[in-house]
Motif scaffolding. Structure first.
Motif: not given
Length: 241
Positions: A86, A89-90, A92-94, A96, A98
């Motif tokens: 979790t 993924s948070a 990576e989303k912030k 952009g 890897k």
């Protein structure tokens, strides 16, 4: 001379290492610096109860490697690694990009300045006596092998009208010796009567950048046997005279 130099920044590149490892210039530098700050804030917020001591960030082309040092790795990882996934993924989303997340355990949290300071701050917030909290932290650190500990609390201690400073120390903390491995942390305890600052210094012994320096320091200070033999007759002749 004021004691205002940050003990870790003072030793960077000598016995201490940087917490962010990458190189950039101009606008890229500013962007990556702010990204690092945001990443640290997000991780600290998500893992508030996990006893996170420090977060190291290393960058390559389009990949960021983050090492989280924690006293409670079980909380960070979660059941079957759900919490880590979790968080990853948070992040990576912030960004952009890897993200590779490494969770590293701190085996002795009592010798980690950040965790000690946070523990004292938490106790003060819960209205535990600040003197008791400081004394216990010092005793635990010394019992586990610290060579010196110093803790300073400042603010409206115990709800007093006038702010003051209280110190608790044991052993030695040579803050101006560059080879001295001193862990330092500063934490704020938020109480109903204001903010209380907690500073912790923990001296863990000397670190030598190379072995030759260590050998020269560890050499015995006594004179060679031949010199001692030469000196002996002189002492006898003086005595007879």
């Amino acid at each position: 001379m004021g004691r205002k130099v940050h003990p870790i920044g003072f030793r960077l590149g000598y016995i201490k290492d940087w917490q962010s490892k990458w190189f950039a210039e101009g606008e890229t530098y500013t962007k990556q610096l702010h990204e690092d700050i945001e990443l640290r804030k997000l991780i600290s917020k998500e893992l508030q109860s996990a006893g996170v001591s420090r977060i190291e960030i290393e960058r390559s082309a389009n990949k960021i490697e983050i090492s989280v040092y924690t006293a409670k790795p079980g909380i960070v990882i979660g059941k079957r690694g759900t919490n880590v996934d979790t968080l990853k993924s948070a992040l990576e989303k912030k960004t952009g990009k890897k993200i590779k997340l490494n969770i590293k355990e701190i085996s002795q949290p009592e010798l980690d300045a950040q965790l000690v300071a946070e523990s004292i701050g938490e106790q003060i917030t819960k209205r535990v006596s600040y003197k008791r909290a400081m004394k216990q932290a010092v005793q635990r650190a010394m019992r586990l092998g610290a060579q010196g500990v110093k803790i300073r609390c400042s603010g409206r201690l115990a709800g007093a009208e006038m702010a003051r400073v209280h110190e608790e120390a044991e052993g030695r903390v040579p803050r101006h010796t560059l080879r001295a491995d001193i862990d330092y942390a500063q934490v704020h305890a938020h109480t109903t009567y204001g903010r209380i600052g907690v500073k912790v210094w923990i001296y863990k012994g000397d670190v030598f950048p190379n072995q030759s320096a260590k050998a020269s320091v560890e050499q015995p200070a006594t004179a060679p046997a031949s010199e001692r033999r030469e000196r002996a007759p002189r002492r006898n002749s003086n005595a007879s005279a």
